[in-house]
Design an enzyme around this catalytic site. Structure first.
Site, short mmCIF file in Angstrom:
data_model
loop_
_atom_site.label_atom_id
_atom_site.label_comp_id
_atom_site.label_asym_id
_atom_site.label_seq_id
_atom_site.Cartn_x
_atom_site.Cartn_y
_atom_site.Cartn_z
N ASP A 111 0.78 -1.23 0.00
CA ASP A 111 0.00 0.00 0.00
C ASP A 111 0.82 1.29 0.00
OD1 ASP A 111 -2.46 1.33 -0.02
OD2 ASP A 111 -2.52 1.49 2.16
N CYS A 165 -21.65 -9.63 -6.61
CA CYS A 165 -22.50 -8.63 -5.96
C CYS A 165 -23.96 -8.74 -6.40
CB CYS A 165 -22.00 -7.22 -6.27
SG CYS A 165 -20.48 -6.78 -5.39
#
Length: 362
Positions: A111, A165
């Site tokens: 990150d 989803c």
């Protein structure tokens, strides 16, 4: 495992997001966009990518801290030791062992480099990017923290994870600030996680009331995901949640000076934001608390050295109906004076010159 060219649409997707200005003040997203979208530009020798996830699931309801407006709400990931430190150490250990056995070179990332972890993790089969843009796992919900190992080794790749989803839009509907202009697209400029952590100046007025008592980050869209029913609490001991960060009293947080801020949040992601931005968030929460007992904390911070803090103290006092008649004679910061003017234009009731005077520091 996946290939560096596994997501050919990534350059176009990233370019469109940046062109729309959805990255806000995060200039670093734009500065190294080419390397971010095409891993081979970051390291031409790369042949394969190993994506890894670490479970960071909460032990209880991640939104429970929103129930008491006199206490601050901290995002789940920030209630514990900084995950960068924990995962980076594990990646170095794993990467080193792999490099020695495979005779290959490796680079590890957590990150902090131009790496698009989420689409690469989807390509590697760890999960899929949900409509809130966060990676969702069938096993861990959306509580995975991601790391990457770039390597010169040719590895067999895994199948990507399909989007699961369906028609669900709970994450989109849960957002307090409507930060999703469309499914799978996040406008960071409207996101409370971005505004409370990355944004450097005063938070735009339209987002202050929706912030509620969120003093660092926001978990609303994450907590809404129905796939979390399969999630489990984090097992890594170094990622154990700190009890003092679950719902800290706003009165305590408002009294933090630079030294006490650094001491309290040492080793956590909160420290990176800095004391002034954190106090900005705390004062917005104070203003939203509706608790007149907290007005004394905001009144004291009208004299703070930071104009960012002073401006939000004005806003908090105006919300609580305890704003003094006018700014101090030596107040010249334009942002602070703008907060006074905005309160005046809203017709905010003023406290008498002596109101709260007993709460000013000696």
């Amino acid at each position: 495992m996946t290939r560096p060219d596994a997501v050919p649409a990534l350059p176009e997707r990233l370019s469109a997001w940046l062109s729309a200005g959805h990255h806000g003040e995060m200039a670093w997203m734009e500065e190294r966009a080419a390397e971010r979208a095409e891993p081979a530009r970051l390291w031409p020798a790369i042949r394969s990518i190993v994506m890894l996830g670490m479970n960071a699931g909460p032990e209880g309801d991640p939104l429970a801290s929103l129930a008491d407006p006199t206490r601050g709400s901290v995002a789940v990931y920030a209630r514990r030791r900084d995950y960068h430190d924990v995962i980076k150490g594990k990646l170095k250990e794993l990467g080193g062992a792999f490099a020695a056995k495979a005779g290959a070179k490796v680079k590890v990332f957590v990150d902090t480099a131009p790496v698009m972890e989420k689409p690469l993790a989807e390509a590697a089969g760890l999960g899929w990017q949900g409509k809130h843009s966060v990676l969702v796992s069938r096993k861990f919900g959306n509580w995975l923290l991601l790391g990457a190992i770039y390597t010169t080794a040719d590895l067999a790749v895994d199948a990507s994870e399909p989007d699961r989803c369906g028609s669900c839009r709970r994450c989109l509907d849960a957002c307090p600030t409507n930060a999703f202009p469309a499914p799978y697209r996040l406008d960071a400029r409207r996101c409370l996680a971005y505004l409370t952590i990355e944004h450097e100046g005063p938070i735009p007025a339209e987002f202050r009331e929706p912030m509620g008592n969120r003093v660092f980050g926001c978990d609303d869209c994450l907590a809404a995901c129905p796939w979390n029913k399969f999630a489990a609490a984090a097992r890594e001991a170094r990622l154990a949640a700190r009890a003092d960060l679950a719902a800290p009293p706003l009165a305590e947080l408002a009294r933090l000076d630079e030294a006490s801020f650094r001491q309290r949040f040492a080793g956590t992601p909160i420290k990176r934001t800095g004391r002034d931005r954190f106090l900005r968030n705390v004062l917005i929460a104070v203003g939203n608390s509706g608790d007149p007992d907290l007005a004394g904390e905001a009144l004291r911070l009208l004299d703070d050295a930071s104009p960012l803090v002073r401006g939000m103290a004005v806003w908090a006092l105006a919300r609580l109906g305890r704003l003094p008649p006018g700014p101090a004679p030596d107040e010249h910061d334009p942002d602070v004076l703008a907060e006074w003017a905005a309160a005046k234009n809203r017709g905010v009731p003023r406290a008498s010159p002596l109101a709260g005077a007993e709460q000013r520091p000696a």
